[in-house]
Design an enzyme around this catalytic site. Sequence first.
Site, PDB file in Angstrom:
ATOM      1  N   LYS A 166      17.444 -17.321  52.506  1.00 33.24           N
ATOM      2  CA  LYS A 166      18.526 -16.958  53.440  1.00 33.24           C
ATOM      3  C   LYS A 166      19.850 -17.585  53.039  1.00 33.24           C
ATOM      4  CE  LYS A 166      15.087 -17.533  57.048  1.00 33.24           C
ATOM      5  NZ  LYS A 166      14.744 -18.524  58.077  1.00 33.24           N
ATOM      6  N   ARG A 176       0.987 -27.302  35.645  1.00 34.08           N
ATOM      7  CA  ARG A 176       0.539 -28.677  35.454  1.00 34.08           C
ATOM      8  C   ARG A 176       1.275 -29.682  36.330  1.00 34.08           C
ATOM      9  NH1 ARG A 176      -0.730 -25.692  31.523  1.00 34.08           N
ATOM     10  NH2 ARG A 176       1.308 -24.830  31.968  1.00 34.08           N
ATOM     11  N   THR A 177       2.594 -29.624  36.340  1.00 31.45           N
ATOM     12  CA  THR A 177       3.344 -30.670  37.045  1.00 31.45           C
ATOM     13  C   THR A 177       3.064 -30.600  38.541  1.00 31.45           C
ATOM     14  OG1 THR A 177       5.022 -30.385  35.354  1.00 31.45           O
ATOM     15  CG2 THR A 177       5.623 -31.739  37.239  1.00 31.45           C
ATOM     16  N   ARG A 193      11.391 -29.547  41.225  1.00 31.88           N
ATOM     17  CA  ARG A 193      11.675 -28.821  39.971  1.00 31.88           C
ATOM     18  C   ARG A 193      12.726 -27.770  40.278  1.00 31.88           C
ATOM     19  NH1 ARG A 193       7.672 -26.507  35.463  1.00 31.88           N
ATOM     20  NH2 ARG A 193       7.625 -28.748  35.080  1.00 31.88           N
ATOM     21  N   HIS A 228      12.569 -34.491  32.156  1.00 40.63           N
ATOM     22  CA  HIS A 228      11.238 -34.315  32.744  1.00 40.63           C
ATOM     23  C   HIS A 228      10.539 -35.660  32.555  1.00 40.63           C
ATOM     24  CE1 HIS A 228       7.688 -32.524  34.189  1.00 40.63           C
ATOM     25  NE2 HIS A 228       7.548 -31.502  33.363  1.00 40.63           N
TER      26      HIS A 228
HETATM   27  N1   CP Z   1       4.311 -29.457  31.048  1.00 43.61           N
HETATM   28  C1   CP Z   1       4.775 -28.854  32.159  1.00 43.61           C
HETATM   29  O1   CP Z   1       5.816 -29.231  32.712  1.00 43.61           O
HETATM   30  O2   CP Z   1       3.998 -27.812  32.585  1.00 43.61           O
HETATM   31  P1   CP Z   1       4.290 -26.914  33.851  1.00 43.61           P
HETATM   32  O3   CP Z   1       5.571 -26.156  33.570  1.00 43.61           O
HETATM   33  O4   CP Z   1       3.115 -26.009  34.001  1.00 43.61           O
HETATM   34  O5   CP Z   1       4.484 -27.819  35.027  1.00 43.61           O
END
Ligand code: CP
Length: 310
Positions: free
Chosen positions: A86, A57-58, A107, A135
């Site tokens: 590497k 999603r993100t 991320r 987040h």
């Molecule tokens: N909600 C969320 O962060 O989903 P993903 O891990 O799929 O990005």
Amino acid sequence: MEFRNRDIISIKDFSKEEILHIIKTAKKFIPFAEGKKYSDALRGKILSSLFFEPSTRTRLSFESAMHRLGGSVIGVVETTTSSVKKGETLSDTVRMADAYSDVIVLRHSQEGAARLAAEFAEHPVINAGDGAGHHPTQCLLDLFTILNEKKRIEGLNIVLLGDLKYGRTVHSLAYALALFGANLTFVSPKTLEMPKEVVKECKNLGAKPKSTTVLEKAIKDADVLYVTRIQKERFPDPEEYNKVASSYRVDLSLLSKAKRNMIVMHPLPRVTEIAPEVDKTPHAVYFKQAFNGILVRMAILHLILGGKTR
Ligand code: CP
């Protein structure tokens, strides 16, 4: 209110007014996110999408948001195809992405990674999840969803359920809900309780969060049930995960004890904590919630990159 060139590392970096401004801006992007209108507000801008942990999603919603605004995306979606394989450090990888683009979405499994990246990047860094840390864009889309569905947050009874220890989305969300005056109940196995510092922050904002292990009792007065997955990947000991893996399951039997207009949210992905039979009920808003991610991320990109007005 100045958003231009800002890093987005934690929801705590925003005031209540700024959060409401992002949400208001996000609403304007509905026809663009649905593909009914076209925008070139960010034409010529490039987003670096650096995902060193899995995401559906993100990552996809950030990339979709950038494309929907007429911008472009470059990126790394796993360590095996980049020079991280590497031995390149995060700071050097970030320096490169910074040189090649106008905004970095990161991320990473390490808490604090986004804050560190922001120190090395000239361009804005957006935290797309750092370990069990923060987040912020998930938090914004969660707030957007609650406001959209319930028209207010203040005074709502909101239950946060599941892995409150490792689940980063609930750490950001508990803080923000306290800021907006919600009544909070934390439901989790004893070993996965909300961290004390998060509880303290909520109390400092005037909230009086309750904690329990019993979902059936907590759900009776709830306006919002926010469910989270037990974060298997963050358990140091797999045996400890096995002990709590099936602690809670939201199904039709449980929902029969809830208010008719209670909404069920989940940041997704889910595993077994929400039965598929719940998807068709009016309680389920988690797929709408995921869609709202595009709106909020379009708003953020537009605001921090100084997008042209449409
Ligand atoms: N909600 C969320 O962060 O989903 P993903 O891990 O799929 O990005």
